[in-house]
Design a protein around this motif. Structure first.
Motif, mmCIF file in Angstrom:
data_model
loop_
_atom_site.group_PDB
_atom_site.id
_atom_site.type_symbol
_atom_site.label_atom_id
_atom_site.label_comp_id
_atom_site.label_asym_id
_atom_site.label_seq_id
_atom_site.Cartn_x
_atom_site.Cartn_y
_atom_site.Cartn_z
ATOM 1 N N PRO A 62 0.873 -1.164 -0.089
ATOM 2 C CA PRO A 62 0.023 -0.064 0.098
ATOM 3 C C PRO A 62 0.732 1.193 -0.102
ATOM 4 C CG PRO A 62 0.034 -0.801 2.223
ATOM 5 C CD PRO A 62 0.793 -1.692 1.410
ATOM 6 N N SER A 63 0.268 2.369 -0.271
ATOM 7 C CA SER A 63 0.836 3.648 -0.196
ATOM 8 C C SER A 63 1.599 3.949 0.704
ATOM 9 C CB SER A 63 -0.127 4.737 -0.974
ATOM 10 O OG SER A 63 -0.617 4.271 -1.979
ATOM 11 N N ASP A 64 1.170 3.531 1.939
ATOM 12 C CA ASP A 64 1.717 3.579 3.163
ATOM 13 C C ASP A 64 3.132 3.549 3.148
ATOM 14 O OD1 ASP A 64 -0.809 4.482 4.467
ATOM 15 O OD2 ASP A 64 -0.596 2.810 5.941
ATOM 16 N N ASN A 65 3.636 2.533 2.246
ATOM 17 C CA ASN A 65 5.284 2.442 2.394
ATOM 18 C C ASN A 65 5.892 3.464 1.894
ATOM 19 O OD1 ASN A 65 5.186 -0.370 3.169
ATOM 20 N ND2 ASN A 65 4.574 -1.115 1.041
ATOM 21 N N LEU A 66 5.171 4.308 0.917
ATOM 22 C CA LEU A 66 6.037 5.437 0.295
ATOM 23 C C LEU A 66 5.831 6.349 1.237
ATOM 24 C CD1 LEU A 66 7.187 7.177 -1.882
ATOM 25 C CD2 LEU A 66 4.511 7.613 -2.581
ATOM 26 N N PHE A 67 4.754 6.669 1.998
ATOM 27 C CA PHE A 67 4.415 7.594 2.968
ATOM 28 C C PHE A 67 5.435 7.563 4.125
ATOM 29 C CE2 PHE A 67 2.245 11.387 4.445
ATOM 30 C CZ PHE A 67 1.756 11.616 3.037
ATOM 31 N N GLU A 68 5.513 6.267 4.822
ATOM 32 C CA GLU A 68 6.662 5.819 5.529
ATOM 33 C C GLU A 68 7.990 6.415 5.314
ATOM 34 O OE1 GLU A 68 6.861 1.791 6.683
ATOM 35 O OE2 GLU A 68 4.791 1.782 7.731
ATOM 36 N N LEU A 69 8.326 6.100 3.994
ATOM 37 C CA LEU A 69 9.652 6.584 3.468
ATOM 38 C C LEU A 69 9.800 7.919 3.526
ATOM 39 C CD1 LEU A 69 12.538 6.027 2.311
ATOM 40 C CD2 LEU A 69 11.218 6.175 0.090
ATOM 41 N N LEU A 70 8.792 8.819 3.150
ATOM 42 C CA LEU A 70 8.838 10.218 3.018
ATOM 43 C C LEU A 70 8.931 10.744 4.359
ATOM 44 C CD1 LEU A 70 6.210 10.856 0.281
ATOM 45 C CD2 LEU A 70 8.579 11.172 -0.001
ATOM 46 N N LEU A 71 8.107 10.217 5.452
ATOM 47 C CA LEU A 71 8.226 10.974 6.667
ATOM 48 C C LEU A 71 9.518 10.362 7.404
ATOM 49 C CD1 LEU A 71 4.453 9.916 7.903
ATOM 50 C CD2 LEU A 71 5.320 12.143 7.219
ATOM 51 N N MET A 72 10.282 9.357 7.117
ATOM 52 C CA MET A 72 11.361 9.200 7.798
ATOM 53 C C MET A 72 12.495 10.080 7.096
ATOM 54 S SD MET A 72 11.432 5.006 7.888
ATOM 55 C CE MET A 72 12.777 4.689 9.142
ATOM 56 N N ILE A 73 12.470 10.082 5.779
ATOM 57 C CA ILE A 73 13.515 11.293 5.132
ATOM 58 C C ILE A 73 13.209 12.592 5.680
ATOM 59 C CG2 ILE A 73 14.178 12.459 3.219
ATOM 60 C CD1 ILE A 73 13.026 9.757 1.429
ATOM 61 N N ASP A 74 11.942 13.040 6.219
ATOM 62 C CA ASP A 74 11.696 14.187 6.508
ATOM 63 C C ASP A 74 12.449 14.246 8.165
ATOM 64 O OD1 ASP A 74 10.462 16.980 6.302
ATOM 65 O OD2 ASP A 74 9.548 16.149 8.233
ATOM 66 N N ALA A 75 12.133 13.085 8.705
ATOM 67 C CA ALA A 75 12.476 13.227 10.308
ATOM 68 C C ALA A 75 14.080 13.375 10.292
ATOM 69 C CB ALA A 75 12.348 11.902 10.909
ATOM 70 N N ALA A 76 14.743 12.540 9.331
ATOM 71 C CA ALA A 76 16.269 12.579 9.426
ATOM 72 C C ALA A 76 16.890 13.872 8.792
ATOM 73 C CB ALA A 76 16.805 11.544 8.466
ATOM 74 N N SER A 77 16.194 14.549 8.086
ATOM 75 C CA SER A 77 16.523 15.923 7.435
ATOM 76 C C SER A 77 16.564 16.780 8.462
ATOM 77 C CB SER A 77 15.472 16.318 6.297
ATOM 78 O OG SER A 77 15.804 17.649 5.886
ATOM 79 N N ARG A 78 15.216 16.827 9.418
ATOM 80 C CA ARG A 78 15.241 17.642 10.444
ATOM 81 C C ARG A 78 15.897 17.527 11.690
ATOM 82 N NH1 ARG A 78 10.599 20.877 8.977
ATOM 83 N NH2 ARG A 78 9.450 19.982 7.433
ATOM 84 N N ALA A 79 16.399 16.190 11.574
ATOM 85 C CA ALA A 79 17.382 16.073 12.654
ATOM 86 C C ALA A 79 18.803 16.403 12.457
ATOM 87 C CB ALA A 79 17.047 14.720 13.167
ATOM 88 N N SER A 80 19.029 16.957 11.285
ATOM 89 C CA SER A 80 20.219 17.242 10.809
ATOM 90 C C SER A 80 21.255 16.213 10.310
ATOM 91 C CB SER A 80 21.083 18.141 11.899
ATOM 92 O OG SER A 80 20.413 19.089 12.135
ATOM 93 N N ALA A 81 20.619 15.121 9.785
ATOM 94 C CA ALA A 81 21.689 14.037 9.006
ATOM 95 C C ALA A 81 22.334 14.728 7.895
ATOM 96 C CB ALA A 81 20.787 13.066 8.291
ATOM 97 N N LYS A 82 23.733 14.325 7.777
ATOM 98 C CA LYS A 82 24.631 14.999 6.977
ATOM 99 C C LYS A 82 24.017 14.490 5.544
ATOM 100 C CE LYS A 82 28.626 16.607 5.878
ATOM 101 N NZ LYS A 82 29.218 18.121 6.213
ATOM 102 N N ARG A 83 23.979 13.537 5.259
ATOM 103 C CA ARG A 83 23.310 13.089 3.924
ATOM 104 C C ARG A 83 22.264 11.884 4.085
ATOM 105 N NH1 ARG A 83 27.413 10.245 -0.275
ATOM 106 N NH2 ARG A 83 27.488 8.681 1.317
ATOM 107 N N ILE A 84 21.219 11.848 3.245
ATOM 108 C CA ILE A 84 20.035 10.945 3.361
ATOM 109 C C ILE A 84 20.112 10.312 1.893
ATOM 110 C CG2 ILE A 84 17.892 10.556 3.783
ATOM 111 C CD1 ILE A 84 17.948 13.461 5.327
ATOM 112 N N THR A 85 20.431 9.019 2.075
ATOM 113 C CA THR A 85 20.114 8.111 0.947
ATOM 114 C C THR A 85 18.784 7.188 0.974
ATOM 115 O OG1 THR A 85 22.507 7.960 0.502
ATOM 116 C CG2 THR A 85 21.103 6.402 -0.680
ATOM 117 N N ALA A 86 17.808 7.510 -0.028
ATOM 118 C CA ALA A 86 16.571 6.685 0.113
ATOM 119 C C ALA A 86 17.036 5.301 -0.866
ATOM 120 C CB ALA A 86 15.593 7.438 -0.717
#
Ligand code: R5P
Length: 318
Positions: A62-86
């Protein structure tokens, strides 16, 4: 390079575990859960400040899989990860990749925009449905090929007995490259017509399969219609046994039981999508389906991306 951390969504945790075994790294702690109303709740359980983050998640339904990924990227970005690879072993919504009729979306472009907007700095994936989807991103995309895995697996067979089969004209270039790579095997092309998205008819078989084993190569199996009808057509033209290798086992609806009852001898798939999660898996298993893992390939690509080494040797052009 900064510390490497691997996070996972819920789409395919067993693949992430295998990748982490290869990397000899634990999966980093994160909550990827649901609020009572069904909305997705994400919280990274450890600091990612200044870290090199890889988030592993296939975006099959389900599209929840995509949404989980987007939210995890957002969380990592806002928590100052240096680089985020999906890390997206199966890149969903890739089939609508052009506006070839009125009033249709270019879904894969929208997904590319969403991933970049959420904060992804790179994408690592395997066998994109169309290589040009890479061009929808303004961030680097590493699109690995799964073919070394099937070539390795087929070493147990006498390859001289095989004809390589493209499931449609669009797949002919890839199939032809693999046929060459496997010792200049003969190539056969199925002519497929699709009256609607979930129907496929084989109208013609170009090439000779009589007295040979046929190996159909496809990137996605959705309803299974392409390979099931393909197997029937190849058998009618005298193929001894028909095998199929497909990277992404989407296996929609009753695909598994239809494949079990088809003329196919065996279907080799990778674990970009977990077939154990299929609701229609008879008795928890499918006797004709053999899963070959792409975890080491992904693990090696992650290692090289993290250490800023070349990944090009993983991109042997088939
Ligand atoms: C088509 O372009 C793809 O390569 C696959 O052949 C297709 O997605 C298979 O779909 P189905 O299993 O529904 O025939």
């Amino acid at each position: 390079m900064e510390k490497l951390k691997i996070f996972t969504g819920n789409s395919n945790i067993s693949l992430t575990e295998k990748i982490c075994q290869y990397l000899k790294t634990p999966i980093s702690c994160a909550t990827v859960d649901r609020f009572l109303d069904g909305e997705i709740e994400v919280k990274l359980g450890e600091s990612v400040r200044g870290n090199d983050i890889f988030i592993i998640q296939s975006t099959n339904p389900p599209s929840d899989n995509l949404f989980e990924l987007l939210l995890m990227i957002d969380a990592a970005s806002r928590a100052s990860a240096k680089r985020i690879t999906a890390v997206i072993p199966y890149f969903g919504y890739s089939r609508q990749d052009k506006k070839d009729e009125p009033r249709v979306p270019i879904s894969s472009k929208l997904i590319a925009n969403l991933l970049s907007k959420a904060g992804a700095n790179r994408v690592l994936t395997i066998d994109l449905h169309a290589a040009q989807v890479q061009g929808f991103f303004d961030i680097p995309v590493d699109n690995l090929y799964s073919t070394p895995i099937i070539i390795e697996h087929l070493k147990q067979f006498d390859l001289k007995e095989f004809v390589i089969v493209a499931p449609d004209v669009g797949g002919a270039k890839r199939a032809s490259g693999i046929a060459k790579r496997m010792g200049n095997l003969e190539l056969c092309i199925l002519n497929k017509q699709r009256p609607s998205p979930d129907k496929a008819y084989i109208t013609n078989v170009v090439g000779n399969v009589e007295g040979k084993n046929a190996l159909i190569l496809d990137d996605i199996i959705s309803t299974g219609t392409t390979i099931i009808n393909g197997a029937t057509a190849l058998k009618q033209r005298g193929a001894k046994k028909v095998y199929c290798f497909c990277t992404h086992p989407v296996l929609a609806g009753e695909a598994i039981s239809k494949i079990e009852n088809s003329e196919l001898e065996a279907l080799f798939v990778t674990d970009t999508i977990s077939i154990k999660k299929q609701p229609n898996l008879p008795d928890g298993k499918a006797s004709k389906i053999k899963v070959l893992s792409i975890s080491n390939l992904l693990g090696e690509a992650i290692t090289r991306i993290h250490s800023e080494d070349s990944v090009s040797s993983l991109f042997i052009d088939y």
